[in-house]
Enzyme design. Structure first.
Site, mmCIF file in Angstrom:
data_model
loop_
_atom_site.group_PDB
_atom_site.id
_atom_site.type_symbol
_atom_site.label_atom_id
_atom_site.label_comp_id
_atom_site.label_asym_id
_atom_site.label_seq_id
_atom_site.Cartn_x
_atom_site.Cartn_y
_atom_site.Cartn_z
ATOM 1 N N ASN A 9 0.863 -0.806 -0.068
ATOM 2 C CA ASN A 9 0.095 -0.136 0.139
ATOM 3 C C ASN A 9 0.652 1.414 0.349
ATOM 4 O OD1 ASN A 9 -1.570 1.838 0.317
ATOM 5 N ND2 ASN A 9 -2.316 1.085 2.661
ATOM 6 N N TRP A 10 0.851 2.565 -1.489
ATOM 7 C CA TRP A 10 1.918 3.156 -1.109
ATOM 8 C C TRP A 10 1.259 4.119 -0.749
ATOM 9 C CZ3 TRP A 10 4.049 2.934 -7.277
ATOM 10 C CH2 TRP A 10 4.840 1.538 -7.360
ATOM 11 N N LYS A 11 0.034 3.912 -0.141
ATOM 12 C CA LYS A 11 -0.034 5.866 0.111
ATOM 13 C C LYS A 11 -0.003 6.451 -0.268
ATOM 14 C CE LYS A 11 -0.269 3.221 4.851
ATOM 15 N NZ LYS A 11 -0.483 3.234 6.043
ATOM 16 N N HIS A 95 -9.790 0.585 4.976
ATOM 17 C CA HIS A 95 -7.883 0.919 5.945
ATOM 18 C C HIS A 95 -8.691 2.028 6.966
ATOM 19 C CE1 HIS A 95 -4.302 2.515 6.550
ATOM 20 N NE2 HIS A 95 -4.060 1.132 5.939
ATOM 21 N N GLU A 97 -6.957 4.389 8.218
ATOM 22 C CA GLU A 97 -6.957 5.383 7.710
ATOM 23 C C GLU A 97 -7.767 6.317 6.961
ATOM 24 O OE1 GLU A 97 -3.096 5.193 5.680
ATOM 25 O OE2 GLU A 97 -2.067 4.956 7.751
ATOM 26 N N GLU A 167 -5.149 -5.281 11.459
ATOM 27 C CA GLU A 167 -3.731 -4.209 10.752
ATOM 28 C C GLU A 167 -4.600 -3.573 12.013
ATOM 29 O OE1 GLU A 167 -2.307 -2.820 6.557
ATOM 30 O OE2 GLU A 167 -3.934 -1.105 7.676
ATOM 31 N N GLY A 173 2.531 1.946 10.404
ATOM 32 C CA GLY A 173 3.565 3.419 10.348
ATOM 33 C C GLY A 173 4.369 3.513 12.069
ATOM 34 N N SER A 212 3.428 -2.138 10.401
ATOM 35 C CA SER A 212 5.120 -2.617 10.154
ATOM 36 C C SER A 212 5.736 -3.618 9.963
ATOM 37 C CB SER A 212 5.521 -1.858 12.192
ATOM 38 O OG SER A 212 4.973 -0.595 11.992
ATOM 39 N N GLY A 233 3.062 -0.979 3.777
ATOM 40 C CA GLY A 233 2.873 -0.042 3.954
ATOM 41 C C GLY A 233 4.014 0.933 3.402
ATOM 42 N N GLY A 234 5.144 1.444 4.762
ATOM 43 C CA GLY A 234 6.168 1.991 4.172
ATOM 44 C C GLY A 234 7.348 1.159 3.461
HETATM 45 P P1 PGA Z 1 3.166 0.384 7.488
HETATM 46 O O1 PGA Z 1 1.442 0.371 7.109
HETATM 47 O O2 PGA Z 1 3.813 -0.893 7.062
HETATM 48 O O3 PGA Z 1 3.737 1.263 7.249
HETATM 49 O O4 PGA Z 1 3.014 -0.077 9.325
HETATM 50 C C1 PGA Z 1 0.528 -0.402 6.981
HETATM 51 C C2 PGA Z 1 -0.394 -0.566 5.861
HETATM 52 O O5 PGA Z 1 -1.721 0.598 7.336
HETATM 53 O O6 PGA Z 1 -1.220 -1.236 4.795
#
Ligand code: PGA
Length: 252
Positions: A9-11, A95, A97, A167, A173, A212, A233-234
């Site tokens: 997930n590149w956000k 998600h 967010e 998640e 993050g 993470s 994500g990251g």
């Molecule tokens: P992260 O994000 O790996 O940066 O913790 C995961 C996600 O939001 O899907």
């Protein structure tokens, strides 16, 4: 036997130029054939990714979609039908967010899930508790509630057409990963809950972990019996790291 999925997930990251470099890095990786792979770039770069990844086993996803399947007067939204036409096979829905920063309720998430299925996309339904909820011992209740609306409408068979992502919000993050045991406990709880409704389908649902995930913790997480890969994500913004995570899933 369930296949693993490693999804990136590149956000809201990237420029045309940085995406080009990331794609070049992805195209140099050795991908394990037995693992499903997917990336969710910002919508503006889906076309660029599609062209660059042509012939690769990496599939594309939207990071979100409208709650209406086809077209309509929804300024700023992207419909599942449009994502499909752009070459996506998956879309992330719910998600944390989106739930927390954009006030998406379980009902809205369920409508998005429905719209995605109606267009032939595989929805990746995200669920997870906050730190406060975990500390209060409410994890099972919160996750159960987030699943309930979708289960009422689509049953376990509907979920099996998509993917579930556990998640924990406190691990996203933050660098704080759930331990493999903590994650497995929730994954097993979810699967047991689904099995009470439909055991056969429950064994087919891919449940991935997110929060993470990195190259150095992926292997231990993916070794757990109910963890079927990761939503990253990251670490998905680094091609070598993402490649290493995918290969860890291949060894699980
Ligand atoms: P992260 O994000 O790996 O940066 O913790 C995961 C996600 O939001 O899907």
């Amino acid at each position: 036997m369930r296949r693993s999925l490693v999804a990136g997930n590149w956000k809201m990251h990237g420029t045309r130029q940085s995406v080009e470099a990331l794609l070049a890095g992805l195209n140099q990786q050795d991908w394990p054939e037995q693992v499903d792979l997917m990336i969710a770039p910002p919508s503006l770069y889906i076309q660029q990714c599609r062209e660059s990844l042509e012939g690769s086993q990496i599939r594309l996803a939207g990071q979100c979609c409208a709650y209406q399947a086809e077209f309509g007067a929804l300024t700023g939204e992207i419909s599942p039908a449009q994502l499909r036409e752009a070459g996506c096979e998956y879309v992330i829905v719910g998600h944390s967010e989106r739930r927390n920063l954009f006030d998406e309720t379980d009902e809205v998430v369920c409508r998005k899930f429905a719209a995605a299925l109606a267009c032939g996309l595989r929805p990746v339904l995200c669920v997870g508790e906050t730190r406060q909820q975990r500390d209060a011992g409410e994890t099972a209740e919160v996750v159960g509630r987030q699943l309930q609306v979708v289960l009422e409408s689509f049953g376990v068979g509907g979920l099996a057409q998509g993917v579930l992502a556990y998640e924990p919000v406190w691990a996203i993050g933050t660098g704080l990963t759930a331990s493999p045991e903590q994650a497995q406990e929730v994954h097993a709880m979810i699967r047991a809950r689904l099995a009470m409704l439909d055991d056969e389908q429950a064994q087919c649902v891919q449940i991935v972990y997110g929060g993470s995930v990195k190259a150095d913790n992926a292997e231990a997480l993916f070794a757990m019996p109910d963890i079927d890969g990761g939503l990253v994500g990251g670490a998905s913004l680094n091609a070598d790291e993402f490649g290493a995570i995918a290969r860890a899933a291949g060894r699980a």
